[in-house]
Design a protein around this motif. Structure first.
Motif, PDB file in Angstrom:
ATOM      1  N   UNK A 268       0.854  -1.189   0.000  1.00  0.00           N
ATOM      2  CA  UNK A 268       0.000   0.000   0.000  1.00  0.00           C
ATOM      3  C   UNK A 268       0.885   1.232   0.000  1.00  0.00           C
ATOM      4  N   UNK A 274      -8.019   5.438  -1.282  1.00  0.00           N
ATOM      5  CA  UNK A 274      -8.255   4.819  -2.577  1.00  0.00           C
ATOM      6  C   UNK A 274      -9.383   5.496  -3.345  1.00  0.00           C
ATOM      7  N   UNK A 276     -11.645   4.545  -5.461  1.00  0.00           N
ATOM      8  CA  UNK A 276     -12.990   3.980  -5.552  1.00  0.00           C
ATOM      9  C   UNK A 276     -13.847   4.406  -4.364  1.00  0.00           C
ATOM     10  N   UNK A 312      -4.525  11.059 -17.839  1.00  0.00           N
ATOM     11  CA  UNK A 312      -3.553  10.183 -18.484  1.00  0.00           C
ATOM     12  C   UNK A 312      -2.264  10.937 -18.816  1.00  0.00           C
ATOM     13  N   UNK A 315      -0.009  10.995 -15.866  1.00  0.00           N
ATOM     14  CA  UNK A 315       0.537   9.668 -15.553  1.00  0.00           C
ATOM     15  C   UNK A 315       1.589   9.277 -16.591  1.00  0.00           C
ATOM     16  N   UNK A 316       1.272   9.502 -17.868  1.00  0.00           N
ATOM     17  CA  UNK A 316       2.221   9.143 -18.921  1.00  0.00           C
ATOM     18  C   UNK A 316       3.512   9.950 -18.828  1.00  0.00           C
ATOM     19  N   UNK A 322       0.310   5.184 -11.937  1.00  0.00           N
ATOM     20  CA  UNK A 322      -0.863   4.786 -12.711  1.00  0.00           C
ATOM     21  C   UNK A 322      -2.081   4.524 -11.817  1.00  0.00           C
ATOM     22  N   UNK A 323      -1.844   4.108 -10.571  1.00  0.00           N
ATOM     23  CA  UNK A 323      -2.966   3.828  -9.668  1.00  0.00           C
ATOM     24  C   UNK A 323      -3.885   5.037  -9.519  1.00  0.00           C
ATOM     25  N   UNK A 325      -4.673   7.124 -12.017  1.00  0.00           N
ATOM     26  CA  UNK A 325      -5.249   7.582 -13.296  1.00  0.00           C
ATOM     27  C   UNK A 325      -6.758   7.388 -13.378  1.00  0.00           C
ATOM     28  N   UNK A 329      -8.561   4.527 -19.742  1.00  0.00           N
ATOM     29  CA  UNK A 329      -7.554   3.498 -19.492  1.00  0.00           C
ATOM     30  C   UNK A 329      -7.097   3.495 -18.038  1.00  0.00           C
ATOM     31  N   UNK A 330      -7.804   4.225 -17.203  1.00  0.00           N
ATOM     32  CA  UNK A 330      -7.525   4.188 -15.765  1.00  0.00           C
ATOM     33  C   UNK A 330      -8.774   3.745 -15.034  1.00  0.00           C
ATOM     34  N   UNK A 331      -9.063   4.405 -13.938  1.00  0.00           N
ATOM     35  CA  UNK A 331     -10.242   4.021 -13.165  1.00  0.00           C
ATOM     36  C   UNK A 331     -11.453   4.871 -13.526  1.00  0.00           C
TER      37      UNK A 331
ATOM     38  N   UNK B  37      -5.376  -1.924 -24.100  1.00  0.00           N
ATOM     39  CA  UNK B  37      -4.950  -2.847 -23.040  1.00  0.00           C
ATOM     40  C   UNK B  37      -4.340  -4.123 -23.622  1.00  0.00           C
ATOM     41  N   UNK B 118      -7.010  -5.859 -19.677  1.00  0.00           N
ATOM     42  CA  UNK B 118      -7.935  -5.746 -18.556  1.00  0.00           C
ATOM     43  C   UNK B 118      -9.388  -5.710 -19.031  1.00  0.00           C
ATOM     44  N   UNK B 162      -3.220  -4.869  -9.373  1.00  0.00           N
ATOM     45  CA  UNK B 162      -3.616  -3.534  -8.929  1.00  0.00           C
ATOM     46  C   UNK B 162      -5.047  -3.607  -8.390  1.00  0.00           C
ATOM     47  N   UNK B 164      -7.978  -2.040  -5.311  1.00  0.00           N
ATOM     48  CA  UNK B 164      -8.341  -0.721  -4.812  1.00  0.00           C
ATOM     49  C   UNK B 164      -7.406  -0.246  -3.695  1.00  0.00           C
ATOM     50  N   UNK B 165      -6.986  -1.163  -2.835  1.00  0.00           N
ATOM     51  CA  UNK B 165      -6.216  -0.760  -1.664  1.00  0.00           C
ATOM     52  C   UNK B 165      -4.725  -0.627  -1.937  1.00  0.00           C
TER      53      UNK B 165
END
Lengths: 400, 266
Positions: A268, A274, A276, A312, A315-316, A322-323, A325, A329-331, B37, B118, B162, B164-165
């Motif tokens: 972590x 996080x 989400x 992006x 990040x790029x 990347x976590x 982003x 192509x991310x979250x 991806x 993904x 990867x 969430x945490x």
């Protein structure tokens, strides 16, 4: 593989469908009527564009292989990590309760874990009539195989009509395996769930093409009707500790020796919230000019108890991992408040955040597309605006 | 070592523009690309081949022009490519797609690793990978951002996922399915030599008759889900309220007021 059917009688040759076909499969023939080439994948993006409803996709042959009437009840998989239930699970319990009431059936929570009895009790407070509790050391940390096999056995034994899982990394991992074992339909990343009046079927509404189209999906002939549900789409219900419900213990299916994987560690990043779970996300893009720029975003996020996101471009460029982003192509995130700082708002970024409840944009360029989807905007230099905002909020929040 | 990579051809959404008048998408003339991806999946397989030797096979199910995506994979360095193309496959949802691909993979034969992206950027489901793994009865490792170690003698792999945490370090037996996120590598560009090779490459096309598939489990008829309706999402309600002020300080104060007054920040 052309699937699209074009009614040559009704087509007016207006060409609306040509523009929207992602695969360039549509054209007008020499009679000025739309024709479809082999490039068509049957995605349906053109259907809503036709002003005269001349386009259609074929419906499959009806089949009755599964005694759908014998399945009843709404199930929710309660995701847990480190003996804590994921917030997404309680959001689904609230929605699951509504669906169960509408169907006149019951709500069941599936709790898999180790020493997870407390989570089972919480599930009842959040609306479950019944909880299947599988408590076993092999289930302490999520792994696909042992979890999937248990849910498959439970579904076979108790036959639910509807089964919801969170569209988290674990939920998507698990749902894909379970639906494949059972041979039933699974709809990913739903942002709306309804019961269709005439048929009592679950209407599963989901974004596709990066949120540019919405699809309504049904699973008429197989059970359970399975869906994964996005974070923060449904309200978390108020837990009611006085509710009563039944906890049924069920056994694990696989012993440790038969499980192909082992979780060795969780790494972590320090002081990270996080994305989400975050109710507030402070996000930065190209306008930050470098990794140092993120420091001022971290400060603002700190004051708000939020997480830091990134486009992006940032990040790029290697300014942040990347976590963080957000985007295609991310979250995909859906916080209560999304603060976009120095982000122009390309379609790919919007795909990951456009359903946030409130969007605030801070950008030098008044023409930046981000302002088209923002609720509030400041045209200005983020290097002065963001620290000023941090100070202003800090003062006010401390007072309160 | 034999790695199989499943890819999908998708419209390049970076080329998509918004019609400013109607707020709809202009997709006309958008080129098709390998799902981004999946390019990471191809790259990872190639890197493993370079380290351990062996072969990389790329497979896709799609219309005839999807062979151009396979050629691109060959240009990057893949050894073999197979196209699954048949009208009978059309209209497949993730269940039927995973079923069909798994039958093709069985026909290809032994493998150590299977890679997928993904998710695809058009459907955004991320379900086909886990579906294939389940059909093939192999373990699945999704959202992988790093392969920490590989041991083909012991038949084990350690990866970081990867979640969430944070990043979860997981060990699994081989063969297994790995779905990758963007972080895992930087895909290479095709070389001139690779492009030449790809132009000469003959890509075998397999139809439903080449696979041991049950006809009622493929394509539209084999798909449990049905798309009932497609619509354009409503635009975000309201307009952007621009916060004006004489200085950044004042703008920030006004915005802070507003966010608190509207209970957006509590």
């Amino acid at each position: 593989m052309a699937l699209l059917e074009i009614n040559r009688e009704t087509c007016t040759g207006c060409g609306s469908c040509l523009q929207v076909c992602p695969f360039g499969a549509l054209s007008l023939d020499n009679e000025n009527i739309a024709v479809v080439s082999e490039a068509c994948t049957g995605c349906g993006a053109c259907l809503p564009e036709c002003p005269v409803e001349a386009l259609s996709l074929p419906q499959a042959e009806k089949k009755e292989q599964v005694p759908t009437g014998e399945y009843s009840g709404v199930w929710v998989w309660v995701e847990q990590y480190n003996h804590q239930a994921g917030s997404i699970s309680w959001e689904m319990m609230g929605e699951g309760r509504k669906l169960a009431d509408k169907r006149g059936s019951s709500l069941t929570a599936c709790v898999l874990g180790y020493q997870a009895e407390e989570i089972a009790r919480q599930a009842i407070a959040y609306g479950a009539d019944r909880v299947f509790l599988v408590d076993d050391p092999t289930l302490e940390v999520y792994r696909t195989d042992p979890y999937a096999r248990i849910l498959v056995e439970l579904v076979k034994k108790y036959r639910p009509e509807i089964f919801l899982l969170g569209a988290s990394t674990r939920g998507r991992d698990l749902a894909g395996a379970v639906a494949t074992y059972i041979r039933t339909g699974l709809t990913a990343d739903c942002t709306g769930l309804e019961i269709e009046e005439e048929t009592n079927l679950l209407l599963q509404i989901r974004p596709a093409f990066g949120g540019n189209i919405m699809a309504t999906i049904k699973c008429p002939d197989y059970r359970p009707q399975m869906a994964t549900v996005r974070h923060h789409v449904f309200e978390t219900p108020q837990p009611d500790e006085s509710r009563s419900g039944q906890i049924i213990r069920e056994p694990a299916v696989l012993t440790e020796g038969r499980i192909a994987s082992k979780v060795l560690d969780l790494i972590v990043e320090k002081n990270e919230v996080n994305l989400a779970d975050a109710k507030i996300i402070v996000s930065g893009g190209r306008g930050l000019k470098g990794p140092e720029g993120f420091a001022i975003l971290h400060e603002l996020a700190g004051v708000l108890g939020g997480a830091v996101g990134a486009s992006r471009a940032a990040v790029d460029a290697g300014w942040i991992s990347y976590a963080h982003q957000v985007g295609q192509t991310g979250r995909t995130v859906r916080p209560d408040l999304y603060l976009a700082c120095g982000i122009s708002g390309a379609i790919q970024h919007q795909a990951g955040m456009r359903t946030s409840k409130v969007i605030v944009a801070i950008n030098k360029d008044p023409e930046a597309p981000i302002f088209q989807i923002a609720d509030y905007g400041i045209v200005g230099d983020l290097f002065t605006v963001v620290p000023a905002l941090t100070r202003a909020l800090k003062r006010r929040l401390n007072k309160a | 070592m034999h790695a199989i990579v499943c890819i999908k051809q998708v419209p390049d959404t970076t080329e998509v523009k918004i019609d400013p008048e109607r707020g709809t998408l202009i997709r006309e003339g958008v080129p098709s690309i390998i799902n981004p991806f999946d390019t990471y999946a191809i790259e990872e397989a190639l890197r493993i081949r370079e380290k351990f030797g062996g072969k990389v096979t790329v497979i896709t199910m799609g219309p005839a022009q999807a062979s151009s995506a396979l050629k691109e994979a060959i240009a990057m360095g893949a050894d073999e490519a197979i196209l699954l193309n048949d009208r009978e496959f059309a209209g497949a949802d993730t269940w039927a797609t995973a079923y069909t691909l798994s039958k093709a993979i069985k026909k290809i034969g032994e493998f150590d690793l299977m890679f997928c992206g993904r998710q695809a950027i058009d459907g955004d489901t991320g379900q086909t990978g886990p579906g294939i793994a389940t059909q093939l009865q192999i373990n699945q490792l999704t959202y992988v951002c790093r392969i920490a170690s590989l041991d083909f003698d012991q038949k084990t792999v350690e990866v970081e996922r990867l979640v969430e945490e944070g990043r979860e370090l997981v060990k699994s037996t081989l063969p297994c399915l790995i779905t990758v996120v963007k972080d895992i590598n930087q895909p290479r560009y095709p070389t001139i030599l690779g492009i030449r090779r790809s132009q000469k490459a003959q890509i075998p096309v397999w139809t439903s008759k080449d696979l041991e598939v049950e006809p009622e489990l493929i394509g539209l008829n084999g798909s449990p889900t049905r798309v009932m309706k497609i619509s354009t999402p409503p635009p975000r309600a309201g307009k952007c309220e621009l916060i004006a002020g004489e200085s950044a300080e004042q703008q920030a104060e006004l915005l802070a007021e507003k966010l608190l007054a509207e209970k957006i920040i509590i």
